[in-house]
Design a protein around this motif. Structure first.
Motif, short mmCIF file in Angstrom:
data_model
loop_
_atom_site.label_atom_id
_atom_site.label_comp_id
_atom_site.label_asym_id
_atom_site.label_seq_id
_atom_site.Cartn_x
_atom_site.Cartn_y
_atom_site.Cartn_z
N ASP A 23 0.84 -1.20 0.00
CA ASP A 23 0.00 0.00 0.00
C ASP A 23 0.87 1.24 0.00
O ASP A 23 0.68 2.16 -0.77
CB ASP A 23 -0.91 0.00 1.24
CG ASP A 23 -1.98 -1.08 1.15
OD1 ASP A 23 -2.66 -1.13 0.12
OD2 ASP A 23 -2.10 -1.86 2.10
N THR A 24 1.81 1.28 0.91
CA THR A 24 2.76 2.39 0.99
C THR A 24 4.13 1.80 1.21
O THR A 24 4.29 0.76 1.85
CB THR A 24 2.42 3.34 2.16
OG1 THR A 24 2.42 2.60 3.37
CG2 THR A 24 1.08 3.99 1.95
N GLN A 25 5.14 2.46 0.69
CA GLN A 25 6.50 1.94 0.78
C GLN A 25 6.90 1.72 2.24
O GLN A 25 6.76 2.61 3.06
CB GLN A 25 7.47 2.90 0.11
CG GLN A 25 8.83 2.29 -0.18
CD GLN A 25 9.69 3.23 -0.99
OE1 GLN A 25 9.96 4.33 -0.56
NE2 GLN A 25 10.11 2.79 -2.16
N GLY A 26 7.41 0.54 2.55
CA GLY A 26 7.86 0.24 3.88
C GLY A 26 6.87 -0.56 4.70
O GLY A 26 7.24 -1.16 5.70
N ASP A 27 5.60 -0.58 4.33
CA ASP A 27 4.60 -1.33 5.08
C ASP A 27 4.57 -2.79 4.62
O ASP A 27 5.01 -3.12 3.51
CB ASP A 27 3.21 -0.71 4.87
CG ASP A 27 3.10 0.65 5.53
OD1 ASP A 27 3.84 0.88 6.51
OD2 ASP A 27 2.28 1.46 5.07
N PRO A 28 4.02 -3.71 5.45
CA PRO A 28 3.87 -5.09 5.00
C PRO A 28 3.04 -5.16 3.74
O PRO A 28 2.08 -4.39 3.56
CB PRO A 28 3.15 -5.76 6.19
CG PRO A 28 3.51 -4.92 7.37
CD PRO A 28 3.60 -3.51 6.84
N PRO A 29 3.37 -6.04 2.82
CA PRO A 29 2.66 -6.11 1.53
C PRO A 29 1.27 -6.71 1.66
O PRO A 29 0.99 -7.50 2.56
CB PRO A 29 3.56 -6.99 0.68
CG PRO A 29 4.29 -7.83 1.65
CD PRO A 29 4.49 -6.99 2.87
N ARG A 167 11.49 -3.19 6.12
CA ARG A 167 10.91 -2.23 5.18
C ARG A 167 11.01 -2.80 3.76
O ARG A 167 12.06 -3.28 3.36
CB ARG A 167 11.65 -0.88 5.26
CG ARG A 167 11.52 -0.20 6.61
CD ARG A 167 10.09 0.27 6.85
NE ARG A 167 9.92 0.94 8.13
CZ ARG A 167 9.51 0.35 9.24
NH1 ARG A 167 9.25 -0.96 9.23
NH2 ARG A 167 9.37 1.02 10.35
N TRP A 168 9.91 -2.74 3.04
CA TRP A 168 9.89 -3.21 1.65
C TRP A 168 10.20 -2.04 0.74
O TRP A 168 9.39 -1.14 0.56
CB TRP A 168 8.53 -3.83 1.33
CG TRP A 168 8.41 -5.21 1.89
CD1 TRP A 168 8.67 -6.38 1.23
CD2 TRP A 168 8.04 -5.56 3.22
NE1 TRP A 168 8.46 -7.44 2.08
CE2 TRP A 168 8.08 -6.97 3.31
CE3 TRP A 168 7.67 -4.83 4.35
CZ2 TRP A 168 7.77 -7.66 4.45
CZ3 TRP A 168 7.37 -5.51 5.51
CH2 TRP A 168 7.42 -6.92 5.57
N GLU A 169 11.41 -2.07 0.18
CA GLU A 169 11.86 -0.98 -0.69
C GLU A 169 12.60 -1.61 -1.87
O GLU A 169 13.78 -1.93 -1.76
CB GLU A 169 12.76 -0.01 0.08
CG GLU A 169 12.06 0.68 1.25
CD GLU A 169 12.99 1.60 2.02
OE1 GLU A 169 14.17 1.69 1.63
OE2 GLU A 169 12.54 2.23 2.99
N THR A 170 11.94 -1.79 -2.97
CA THR A 170 12.53 -2.46 -4.11
C THR A 170 13.57 -1.56 -4.78
O THR A 170 13.27 -0.46 -5.22
CB THR A 170 11.44 -2.83 -5.13
OG1 THR A 170 10.47 -3.65 -4.49
CG2 THR A 170 12.03 -3.57 -6.31
N THR A 171 14.81 -2.05 -4.84
CA THR A 171 15.91 -1.32 -5.48
C THR A 171 16.77 -2.30 -6.26
O THR A 171 16.85 -3.48 -5.91
CB THR A 171 16.79 -0.60 -4.43
OG1 THR A 171 17.28 -1.57 -3.49
CG2 THR A 171 16.01 0.47 -3.69
N PRO A 172 17.45 -1.85 -7.32
CA PRO A 172 18.35 -2.75 -8.06
C PRO A 172 19.52 -3.16 -7.18
O PRO A 172 20.05 -2.36 -6.42
CB PRO A 172 18.82 -1.90 -9.24
CG PRO A 172 17.83 -0.78 -9.35
CD PRO A 172 17.35 -0.52 -7.95
#
Length: 326
Positions: A23-29, A167-172
């Protein structure tokens, strides 16, 4: 042969869903995919016992693993000279319907296979279980689990703290390889990055930093959670000499010192080249053939050495410290 000039995140992958939906970056998916992108880092740890001095981040299509080690914030006492870690944390993040307890799942005669441990208070509103060894099993999204373990003063409390701080933060991933001559059809199947500042091995030699990309050469149908790469390419800070063992041949590639190890029976081999062009003079480029299919696709030793010699540092990641997962 096809020349690929790219950071890993730009390469073709066999994952169709790249990251958990949040929902928002960093929250559980809200949900997790059945396959991850092995060229991405999908989460980070924010609540840790102290400064981090060693990180390893590994990816597979259905599993991302992070290992961290460090020391407390407090300064060492005058009689403390060891650089050894005082705490360690490991997090295995599984895709949907992936068993993150492949190697430690308990078997109950009546219930069959089950999640290790007993039910404990939910973590961030999702079910959690913990066993006597301190392993926390957390359903971070529907049918998607994390396995969190820790060593330190209070492993039970540490695992819950780590889970609360994810924190869920998708990065290369910052894999520092480019200009790789790979066989046609090579697909990124996994990655492995390790960074350490000063921890020493038992022989007082520094632990190596490395960054590896693993490729498969044909689609894997019905993937069951055990990836067998065909080719691995990468860079590490272990010297050419320290990587020698029985069966190592000294060779040269384009005037650069190199070593080669062939296992004829299996088709596997290790091919390393020093004097890496760019800003990492101590780095060694390496190709590992990990299957007979990989050997046949490359065409043997000469092409494996050529592939190793073609590796270059990507712009902006010349320093091994830049390979560090975040």
């Amino acid at each position: 042969m096809t020349t690929v000039v790219a950071v890993v995140a730009g390469l073709t992958v066999w994952a169709t869903r790249r990251a958990p939906e949040t929902d928002t970056q960093g929250d559980p998916p809200r949900s997790a995919p059945t396959r991850f992108d092995p060229g991405q880092q999908l989460f980070r740890l924010s609540l840790l016992p102290g400064p981090v001095h060693q990180i390893r981040y590994q990816t597979e299509p259905d599993l991302h693993i992070i290992n961290m080690a460090g020391r407390p914030d407090a300064p060492r006492k005058s009689d403390e000279t060891s650089t050894a870690s005082t705490w360690r944390v490991e997090v295995l993040m599984g895709a949907r319907d992936t068993d993150v307890h492949r190697y430690d799942r308990e078997y109950d005669q009546e219930a069959g296979w089950r999640v290790p441990g007993e039910s404990v208070a939910p973590v961030r509103g999702r079910p959690a279980f913990q066993n006597e060894g301190g392993v926390l099993s957390w359903e971070y999204a529907p049918d998607a689990w994390m396995r969190i373990s820790a060593t330190g003063d209070d492993p039970h409390e540490m695992t819950r703290q780590v889970a609360e701080g994810i924190r869920w933060e998708t990065t290369p991933l910052a894999l520092p390889v480019q200009a790789m001559e790979l066989p046609d059809g090579a697909v990124l199947g996994g990655a492995d990055l390790r960074w350490t500042d000063d921890e020493l091995r038992a022989d007082d030699e520094p632990l190596e930093n490395y960054a590896h990309a693993q490729y498969v050469l044909q689609p894997i149908k019905g993937y069951g959670g055990f990836l067998r790469p065909d080719i691995q390419v990468g860079i590490n800070t272990e010297s050419l000499a320290s990587g020698r063992h029985n069966g190592t041949d000294d060779v040269t590639v384009a005037g650069r010192a190199a070593t080669a190890v062939d296992w004829v029976r299996t088709g596997a081999g290790v091919y390393r080249v020093e004097q890496l062009p760019g800003g990492c003079a101590e780095c060694v480029a390496e190709t590992r053939i990990m299957s007979r299919r990989g050997n046949e696709a490359l065409g043997g030793r000469d092409m494996a050495l050529r592939l190793a010699a073609s590796i270059r540092l990507a712009d902006g990641v010349e320093d091994p410290a830049d390979w560090r997962a975040r």
